[in-house]
Enzyme design. Structure first.
Site, mmCIF file in Angstrom:
data_model
loop_
_atom_site.group_PDB
_atom_site.id
_atom_site.type_symbol
_atom_site.label_atom_id
_atom_site.label_comp_id
_atom_site.label_asym_id
_atom_site.label_seq_id
_atom_site.Cartn_x
_atom_site.Cartn_y
_atom_site.Cartn_z
ATOM 1 N N ASP A 28 0.916 -1.097 0.015
ATOM 2 C CA ASP A 28 -0.016 0.159 0.096
ATOM 3 C C ASP A 28 0.741 1.175 0.116
ATOM 4 O OD1 ASP A 28 -3.254 0.563 1.007
ATOM 5 O OD2 ASP A 28 -1.739 2.195 0.934
ATOM 6 N N ILE A 29 0.643 2.211 -0.723
ATOM 7 C CA ILE A 29 1.269 3.290 -0.984
ATOM 8 C C ILE A 29 1.260 4.422 0.286
ATOM 9 C CG2 ILE A 29 -0.184 4.911 -1.969
ATOM 10 C CD1 ILE A 29 3.142 4.237 -3.379
ATOM 11 N N GLU A 87 -12.095 3.645 -1.102
ATOM 12 C CA GLU A 87 -11.502 4.469 -2.086
ATOM 13 C C GLU A 87 -11.129 4.034 -3.398
ATOM 14 O OE1 GLU A 87 -7.755 5.587 -0.200
ATOM 15 O OE2 GLU A 87 -6.861 5.996 -2.095
ATOM 16 N N HIS A 92 -10.154 -5.822 -3.179
ATOM 17 C CA HIS A 92 -8.846 -5.919 -2.658
ATOM 18 C C HIS A 92 -8.903 -6.326 -1.042
ATOM 19 C CE1 HIS A 92 -9.737 -1.305 -2.474
ATOM 20 N NE2 HIS A 92 -9.059 -1.571 -1.234
ATOM 21 N N HIS A 94 -6.445 -5.893 2.512
ATOM 22 C CA HIS A 94 -5.436 -5.367 3.205
ATOM 23 C C HIS A 94 -4.850 -6.540 4.077
ATOM 24 C CE1 HIS A 94 -6.491 -0.874 2.584
ATOM 25 N NE2 HIS A 94 -7.613 -1.287 2.108
HETATM 26 P P1 5GP Z 1 -10.020 1.191 0.304
HETATM 27 O O1 5GP Z 1 -10.284 1.416 -1.286
HETATM 28 O O2 5GP Z 1 -9.526 0.082 0.597
HETATM 29 O O3 5GP Z 1 -10.697 2.205 1.254
HETATM 30 O O4 5GP Z 1 -8.371 2.060 0.276
HETATM 31 C C1 5GP Z 1 -7.512 1.900 -0.758
HETATM 32 C C2 5GP Z 1 -6.126 1.630 -0.508
HETATM 33 O O5 5GP Z 1 -5.228 1.741 -1.579
HETATM 34 C C3 5GP Z 1 -5.552 2.725 0.297
HETATM 35 O O6 5GP Z 1 -4.939 2.352 1.263
HETATM 36 C C4 5GP Z 1 -4.525 3.628 -0.290
HETATM 37 O O7 5GP Z 1 -3.436 4.065 0.394
HETATM 38 C C5 5GP Z 1 -4.179 2.398 -1.507
HETATM 39 N N1 5GP Z 1 -3.783 2.951 -2.828
HETATM 40 C C6 5GP Z 1 -4.666 3.963 -3.520
HETATM 41 N N2 5GP Z 1 -4.150 4.129 -4.757
HETATM 42 C C7 5GP Z 1 -3.044 3.566 -4.720
HETATM 43 C C8 5GP Z 1 -1.888 3.169 -5.702
HETATM 44 O O8 5GP Z 1 -1.794 3.870 -6.775
HETATM 45 N N3 5GP Z 1 -0.825 2.589 -5.504
HETATM 46 C C9 5GP Z 1 -0.712 1.814 -4.223
HETATM 47 N N4 5GP Z 1 0.312 0.980 -4.131
HETATM 48 N N5 5GP Z 1 -1.785 1.918 -3.224
HETATM 49 C C10 5GP Z 1 -2.655 2.647 -3.551
#
Ligand code: 5GP
Length: 129
Positions: A28-29, A87, A92, A94
Site C-alpha cells: 500500500d502506497i 477509495e 482488494h 489489506h
Molecule cells: P480502500 O479502497 O480499501 O478504502 O483504500 C484503498 C487503499 O489503496 C488505500 O489504503 C490507499 O493507500 C491504497 N492505494 C490507493 N491508490 C494506490 C496506488 O496507486 N498504489 C498503491 N500502492 N496503493 C494505492
C-alpha cells in the site's frame, strides 16, 4: 480500467510482494504499518464480496500465503486482514502486520517511507513468498 488494473499491467509502478496467474500483491502506497500489503484479483471486479465464490476462496488462499510471507519477513503477533474498498473500486484485501490493535487503525496518520525502504520491504516479502 481501474488504478489497480494499471498497476497489474505495469503501467503504474508498484512494490510487488507476490504474484500468480490470477492474483497480485503489492505494498500500500500509504501504509498504516510497515509491510501493509494489498492483495488484488487480476479480474476487475469492484468489491471483494461481489467476486464469485471460487475466486473469493482462491484469493483468500493466496492472501494466506502472502500473510505467511509477511510474518516471516516482519515478525509480528498476527497479520490482520481488512476489507474496506471505500477509495478504490477494484476488489482488494489489506494485510497488516500487527503488534497491537492500533496497527489496524485506518484513521491514524499514514507512514511516509522512502522509496528505498518500500523496495526493501517488498523484496523481503517476495523472497519469503
Ligand atoms: P480502500 O479502497 O480499501 O478504502 O483504500 C484503498 C487503499 O489503496 C488505500 O489504503 C490507499 O493507500 C491504497 N492505494 C490507493 N491508490 C494506490 C496506488 O496507486 N498504489 C498503491 N500502492 N496503493 C494505492
Amino acid at each position: 480500467m481501474t488504478i489497480f488494473s494499471r498497476i497489474i499491467a505495469g503501467e503504474i509502478p508498484s512494490y510487488k510482494c507476490a504474484e500468480d496467474d490470477r492474483f497480485y500483491a503489492f505494498l500500500d502506497i500509504n501504509p498504516v504499518a510497515k509491510g501493509h500489503t494489498l492483495v488484488v484479483p487480476k479480474q476487475e471486479v469492484d468489491y471483494l464480496f461481489d467476486l464469485d465464490d471460487e475466486t473469493l476462496a482462491a484469493m483468500t488462499v493466496f492472501a494466506k500465503r502472502v500473510a505467511k510471507a509477511i510474518q516471516q519477513a516482519f515478525p509480528c503477533r498476527k497479520v490482520g486482514m481488512a476489507v474496506l474498498g471505500l477509495e478504490v473500486n477494484h476488489a482488494h484485501i489489506h494485510l497488516i502486520p500487527l503488534q497491537s490493535e492500533g496497527d489496524m487503525d485506518f484513521r491514524k496518520e499514514k507512514l511516509q517511507l522512502p522509496a528505498e525502504e518500500m523496495q526493501a520491504i517488498a523484496a523481503k516479502i517476495l523472497a519469503n513468498f
